[in-house]
Design a protein around this motif. Structure first.
Motif, PDB file in Angstrom:
ATOM      1  N   LEU A 142     -66.613 -89.374-116.315  1.00 52.30           N
ATOM      2  CA  LEU A 142     -66.183 -88.326-115.393  1.00 52.30           C
ATOM      3  C   LEU A 142     -66.738 -86.947-115.741  1.00 52.30           C
ATOM      4  N   PRO A 143     -66.727 -86.508-117.029  1.00 51.25           N
ATOM      5  CA  PRO A 143     -67.270 -85.171-117.323  1.00 51.25           C
ATOM      6  C   PRO A 143     -68.720 -85.002-116.878  1.00 51.25           C
ATOM      7  N   LEU A 144     -69.555 -86.008-117.122  1.00 54.20           N
ATOM      8  CA  LEU A 144     -70.954 -85.899-116.703  1.00 54.20           C
ATOM      9  C   LEU A 144     -71.070 -85.854-115.178  1.00 54.20           C
ATOM     10  N   THR A 145     -70.255 -86.636-114.492  1.00 55.29           N
ATOM     11  CA  THR A 145     -70.283 -86.615-113.028  1.00 55.29           C
ATOM     12  C   THR A 145     -69.857 -85.258-112.490  1.00 55.29           C
ATOM     13  N   ILE A 146     -68.808 -84.697-113.070  1.00 59.62           N
ATOM     14  CA  ILE A 146     -68.308 -83.390-112.610  1.00 59.62           C
ATOM     15  C   ILE A 146     -69.344 -82.299-112.861  1.00 59.62           C
ATOM     16  N   HIS A 147     -69.947 -82.292-114.032  1.00 59.06           N
ATOM     17  CA  HIS A 147     -70.955 -81.277-114.344  1.00 59.06           C
ATOM     18  C   HIS A 147     -72.209 -81.450-113.492  1.00 59.06           C
ATOM     19  N   SER A 148     -72.556 -82.686-113.160  1.00 57.82           N
ATOM     20  CA  SER A 148     -73.717 -82.909-112.295  1.00 57.82           C
ATOM     21  C   SER A 148     -73.457 -82.386-110.889  1.00 57.82           C
ATOM     22  N   ILE A 149     -72.252 -82.619-110.368  1.00 53.53           N
ATOM     23  CA  ILE A 149     -71.904 -82.076-109.055  1.00 53.53           C
ATOM     24  C   ILE A 149     -71.893 -80.547-109.104  1.00 53.53           C
ATOM     25  N   GLY A 150     -71.405 -79.997-110.209  1.00 54.22           N
ATOM     26  CA  GLY A 150     -71.441 -78.544-110.372  1.00 54.22           C
ATOM     27  C   GLY A 150     -72.848 -77.994-110.393  1.00 54.22           C
ATOM     28  N   ASN A 151     -73.775 -78.720-111.013  1.00 53.25           N
ATOM     29  CA  ASN A 151     -75.175 -78.281-111.022  1.00 53.25           C
ATOM     30  C   ASN A 151     -75.764 -78.237-109.613  1.00 53.25           C
ATOM     31  N   VAL A 152     -75.434 -79.234-108.812  1.00 54.51           N
ATOM     32  CA  VAL A 152     -75.928 -79.255-107.439  1.00 54.51           C
ATOM     33  C   VAL A 152     -75.367 -78.078-106.651  1.00 54.51           C
ATOM     34  N   ALA A 153     -74.072 -77.805-106.819  1.00 48.51           N
ATOM     35  CA  ALA A 153     -73.461 -76.682-106.104  1.00 48.51           C
ATOM     36  C   ALA A 153     -74.055 -75.347-106.548  1.00 48.51           C
ATOM     37  N   VAL A 154     -74.293 -75.191-107.861  1.00 48.34           N
ATOM     38  CA  VAL A 154     -74.906 -73.956-108.362  1.00 48.34           C
ATOM     39  C   VAL A 154     -76.318 -73.800-107.823  1.00 48.34           C
ATOM     40  N   LEU A 155     -77.068 -74.891-107.759  1.00 48.18           N
ATOM     41  CA  LEU A 155     -78.428 -74.828-107.233  1.00 48.18           C
ATOM     42  C   LEU A 155     -78.434 -74.414-105.763  1.00 48.18           C
ATOM     43  N   VAL A 156     -77.480 -74.932-104.999  1.00 49.22           N
ATOM     44  CA  VAL A 156     -77.405 -74.559-103.584  1.00 49.22           C
ATOM     45  C   VAL A 156     -77.088 -73.077-103.429  1.00 49.22           C
ATOM     46  N   VAL A 157     -76.185 -72.571-104.258  1.00 52.34           N
ATOM     47  CA  VAL A 157     -75.817 -71.147-104.183  1.00 52.34           C
ATOM     48  C   VAL A 157     -76.990 -70.261-104.581  1.00 52.34           C
ATOM     49  N   MET A 158     -77.723 -70.685-105.609  1.00 56.49           N
ATOM     50  CA  MET A 158     -78.839 -69.866-106.058  1.00 56.49           C
ATOM     51  C   MET A 158     -79.997 -69.885-105.069  1.00 56.49           C
ATOM     52  N   VAL A 159     -80.195 -70.994-104.375  1.00 56.11           N
ATOM     53  CA  VAL A 159     -81.293 -71.078-103.411  1.00 56.11           C
ATOM     54  C   VAL A 159     -80.952 -70.342-102.123  1.00 56.11           C
ATOM     55  N   ALA A 160     -79.681 -70.360-101.742  1.00 52.02           N
ATOM     56  CA  ALA A 160     -79.281 -69.704-100.494  1.00 52.02           C
ATOM     57  C   ALA A 160     -79.525 -68.197-100.574  1.00 52.02           C
ATOM     58  N   GLU A 161     -79.929 -67.640 -99.492  1.00 54.37           N
ATOM     59  CA  GLU A 161     -80.215 -66.204 -99.433  1.00 54.37           C
ATOM     60  C   GLU A 161     -78.912 -65.442 -99.161  1.00 54.37           C
ATOM     61  N   LEU A 162     -78.210 -65.163-100.231  1.00 51.37           N
ATOM     62  CA  LEU A 162     -76.946 -64.438-100.142  1.00 51.37           C
ATOM     63  C   LEU A 162     -77.073 -63.107-100.863  1.00 51.37           C
ATOM     64  N   VAL A 163     -76.234 -62.169-100.465  1.00 50.77           N
ATOM     65  CA  VAL A 163     -76.220 -60.880-101.157  1.00 50.77           C
ATOM     66  C   VAL A 163     -75.688 -61.087-102.566  1.00 50.77           C
ATOM     67  N   PRO A 164     -76.142 -60.282-103.533  1.00 49.30           N
ATOM     68  CA  PRO A 164     -75.763 -60.508-104.936  1.00 49.30           C
ATOM     69  C   PRO A 164     -74.258 -60.586-105.200  1.00 49.30           C
ATOM     70  N   PRO A 165     -73.399 -59.735-104.645  1.00 46.69           N
ATOM     71  CA  PRO A 165     -71.971 -59.889-104.973  1.00 46.69           C
ATOM     72  C   PRO A 165     -71.392 -61.213-104.505  1.00 46.69           C
ATOM     73  N   VAL A 166     -71.744 -61.640-103.286  1.00 48.44           N
ATOM     74  CA  VAL A 166     -71.219 -62.900-102.766  1.00 48.44           C
ATOM     75  C   VAL A 166     -71.737 -64.078-103.590  1.00 48.44           C
ATOM     76  N   ARG A 167     -73.012 -64.037-103.926  1.00 47.44           N
ATOM     77  CA  ARG A 167     -73.585 -65.114-104.731  1.00 47.44           C
ATOM     78  C   ARG A 167     -72.922 -65.203-106.102  1.00 47.44           C
ATOM     79  N   THR A 168     -72.638 -64.070-106.691  1.00 52.69           N
ATOM     80  CA  THR A 168     -71.993 -64.066-108.008  1.00 52.69           C
ATOM     81  C   THR A 168     -70.574 -64.594-107.938  1.00 52.69           C
ATOM     82  N   TYR A 169     -69.836 -64.201-106.905  1.00 53.79           N
ATOM     83  CA  TYR A 169     -68.466 -64.688-106.765  1.00 53.79           C
ATOM     84  C   TYR A 169     -68.433 -66.195-106.509  1.00 53.79           C
TER      85      TYR A 169
END
Length: 263
Positions: A142-169
């Motif tokens: 489970l820990p590896l699965t959770i961290h892998s899903i978190g990596n995908v979500a972080v990658l999506v946030v970083m790739v999306a063109e969002l303003v810096p405060p929203v992206r950081t939050y």
């Protein structure tokens, strides 16, 4: 031909054969090793699963990473601190990039932890602790699965063109949610391993035999077939049981040879 038969029967002593058969039966009925002595010997040879301390260390590192990520995001990304201090510590790297790099390093540690845990649990399964292996079979991944899903979500946030405060939050929200889900799983796994080490129980087959001796009218054990069990589960249990019994018979053969050599 007819005169030779009675002479052969006359020379044989029936009392000797009867006495010898009775002695052989009495020797065969006596147990070589008592059940209590066998269980005590198994408990002395019990090997603990040394993964609980690494699980605690991983939890501590995860909490520390979350605290440092919040500090970097607040002081260096949202500009609530001094820019000179952040530039001297982080250099030319943006604060978000530092958090993502730390997240990647944490994922590598979780991957190594999963490999280490899998190795020790495979050894426990070979020693006959099949029930414990299945109890934590899904939990240890489970820990590896959770961290892998978190990596995908972080990658999506970083790739999306969002303003810096929203992206950081959003980045901090993902990391916080990951912490709230992963840490209880690791702590629950740690509790299961500590309880297993404290019990120092005999292998599953030995416990089932002991229960069967004490209560002959007991229900079928887990090594048998249950109506609600799937065919794949029964086949997997039988395969693990056969593998354990082969190793157990090899060990008993070596002990028997050693006892024969001593006497």
């Amino acid at each position: 031909m007819d005169s030779g038969g009675p002479s052969l029967y006359a020379n044989a002593d029936p009392s000797v054969d009867l006495t010898q058969s009775i002695e052989d039966d009495s020797v065969g009925d006596e147990p070589l090793i008592s059940v209590d002595a066998l269980h005590s010997a198994i408990r002395r040879e019990f090997k603990t699963v040394t993964t609980h301390w690494l699980a605690g260390l991983l939890t501590l590192l995860h909490v520390l990473f979350m605290v440092l990520s919040v500090c970097v995001a607040v002081l260096c990304v949202l500009n609530f601190g001094q820019k000179e201090v952040c530039a001297s510590v982080l250099g030319n790297l943006p604060g978000d990039s530092v958090v993502v790099l730390g997240k990647a390093c944490l994922w590598v540690l979780v991957l190594l932890f999963t490999w280490y845990v899998q190795h020790h649990h495979n050894q426990a399964r070979r020693r006959g602790y099949l029930q414990f292996y299945r109890e934590v079979q899904g939990l240890k991944h489970l820990p590896l699965t959770i961290h892998s899903i978190g990596n995908v979500a972080v990658l999506v946030v970083m790739v999306a063109e969002l303003v810096p405060p929203v992206r950081t939050y959003l980045l901090l929200s993902i990391l916080a949610l990951e912490l709230l889900v992963a840490v209880p799983c690791v702590l629950y796994y740690t509790v299961k391993v500590i309880r297993y080490n404290r019990e120092r129980a005999a292998p599953d087959v030995s416990r089932e035999e002991h229960l069967h001796i004490n209560n002959v009218t007991s229900l079928p054990t887990e090594t048998g077939f249950r109506g609600s069990s799937s065919l794949e589960e029964v086949v997997e249990k039988q395969a693990d049981l056969i593998e354990y019994l082969k190793q157990h018979n090899t060990l008993l053969s070596k002990r028997l040879l050693n006892l024969t050599a001593q006497h």
